[in-house]
Write a protein that holds these residues in place. Structure first.
Motif, PDB file in Angstrom:
ATOM      1  N   HIS A 105      10.387  -0.162 -11.994  1.00 15.03           N
ATOM      2  CA  HIS A 105       9.734  -1.153 -11.139  1.00 15.03           C
ATOM      3  C   HIS A 105      10.383  -2.520 -11.351  1.00 15.03           C
TER       4      HIS A 105
ATOM      5  N   ARG B 244       3.344  -1.295 -23.220  1.00 15.08           N
ATOM      6  CA  ARG B 244       3.121   0.152 -23.093  1.00 15.08           C
ATOM      7  C   ARG B 244       4.245   0.949 -23.741  1.00 15.08           C
TER       8      ARG B 244
ATOM      9  N   ALA C 178       6.869   8.184 -15.081  1.00 14.29           N
ATOM     10  CA  ALA C 178       5.700   8.578 -14.292  1.00 14.29           C
ATOM     11  C   ALA C 178       4.417   8.322 -15.073  1.00 14.29           C
ATOM     12  N   ARG C 179       4.418   8.638 -16.351  1.00 15.79           N
ATOM     13  CA  ARG C 179       3.224   8.402 -17.181  1.00 15.79           C
ATOM     14  C   ARG C 179       2.961   6.908 -17.360  1.00 15.79           C
TER      15      ARG C 179
ATOM     16  N   HIS D 135       3.653   4.457 -15.364  1.00 14.58           N
ATOM     17  CA  HIS D 135       3.222   3.791 -14.138  1.00 14.58           C
ATOM     18  C   HIS D 135       2.038   4.476 -13.467  1.00 14.58           C
ATOM     19  N   ALA D 136       1.506   5.508 -14.092  1.00 15.58           N
ATOM     20  CA  ALA D 136       0.317   6.169 -13.543  1.00 15.58           C
ATOM     21  C   ALA D 136      -0.875   5.228 -13.712  1.00 15.58           C
ATOM     22  N   PRO D 137      -1.832   5.285 -12.796  1.00 12.57           N
ATOM     23  CA  PRO D 137      -3.029   4.446 -12.940  1.00 12.57           C
ATOM     24  C   PRO D 137      -3.749   4.776 -14.235  1.00 12.57           C
ATOM     25  N   ARG D 138      -4.194   3.751 -14.912  1.00 14.37           N
ATOM     26  CA  ARG D 138      -4.894   3.957 -16.180  1.00 14.37           C
ATOM     27  C   ARG D 138      -6.312   4.403 -15.922  1.00 14.37           C
ATOM     28  N   ARG D 139      -6.749   5.344 -16.742  1.00 13.95           N
ATOM     29  CA  ARG D 139      -8.136   5.814 -16.661  1.00 13.95           C
ATOM     30  C   ARG D 139      -9.004   4.924 -17.523  1.00 13.95           C
TER      31      ARG D 139
ATOM     32  N   ARG E 192      12.255  10.613 -16.535  1.00 14.88           N
ATOM     33  CA  ARG E 192      11.421  10.594 -15.327  1.00 14.88           C
ATOM     34  C   ARG E 192       9.956  10.825 -15.661  1.00 14.88           C
ATOM     35  N   GLU E 193       9.694  11.762 -16.569  1.00 11.28           N
ATOM     36  CA  GLU E 193       8.312  12.044 -16.996  1.00 11.28           C
ATOM     37  C   GLU E 193       7.691  10.825 -17.670  1.00 11.28           C
TER      38      GLU E 193
ATOM     39  N   GLN F 153       5.629   5.221 -24.220  1.00 13.35           N
ATOM     40  CA  GLN F 153       5.494   6.636 -23.900  1.00 13.35           C
ATOM     41  C   GLN F 153       6.517   7.416 -24.724  1.00 13.35           C
TER      42      GLN F 153
END
Length: 133
Positions: free
Chosen positions: A90, A33, A121-122, A124-128, A117-118, A35
């Protein structure tokens, strides 16, 4: 893991930061991943192990500037990693922070912290699920 460049430390909850040292670790994170935020690029990879530590790698290409500028950018990214990743990183994941030309060195430290931080957060956010067409 002694020396000024090592990022190894223990957080209050027992999460350790370990420095990525091998090229293969950086390449594995590059395939996982990613970001992009204003001041840096954050690559993250789930190692799928229970080693109990967070892996951290820092890199800046020559596009960032001369050696003095690159070293300053890397020092700032190392300080961010020590401050933010023990809490928001994590366990069992590797993170690579990549400096961006001009921005990583010039941006205020508080804004750098918010960017990291942003990005976390992105990441580790649940994937759509992808929409079907």
């Amino acid at each position: 893991m002694t020396g000024a460049a090592a990022i190894s430390q223990d957080a209050a909850d027992g999460t350790r930061l370990e420095t990525l040292r091998k090229r293969a670790q950086f390449l594995a994170a590059a395939r996982a991943r990613k970001q992009v935020v204003q001041s840096m690029i954050v690559q993250a990879r789930d190692r799928r192990d229970d080693a109990g530590h967070v892996g951290v790698g820092i890199t800046c290409s020559r596009k960032v500037g001369n050696a003095v500028t690159r070293n300053r950018a890397k020092r700032r990214l190392r300080a961010l990693a020590r401050e933010v990743l023990p809490d928001l990183g994590h366990s069992g994941w590797d993170y690579v922070l990549i400096g961006r030309p001009g921005v990583t060195v010039e941006r205020p430290y508080g804004a750098l912290r918010d960017d990291l931080r942003e990005a976390l957060a992105r990441l580790h956010a649940p994937r759509r699920p992808k929409a079907r067409q």
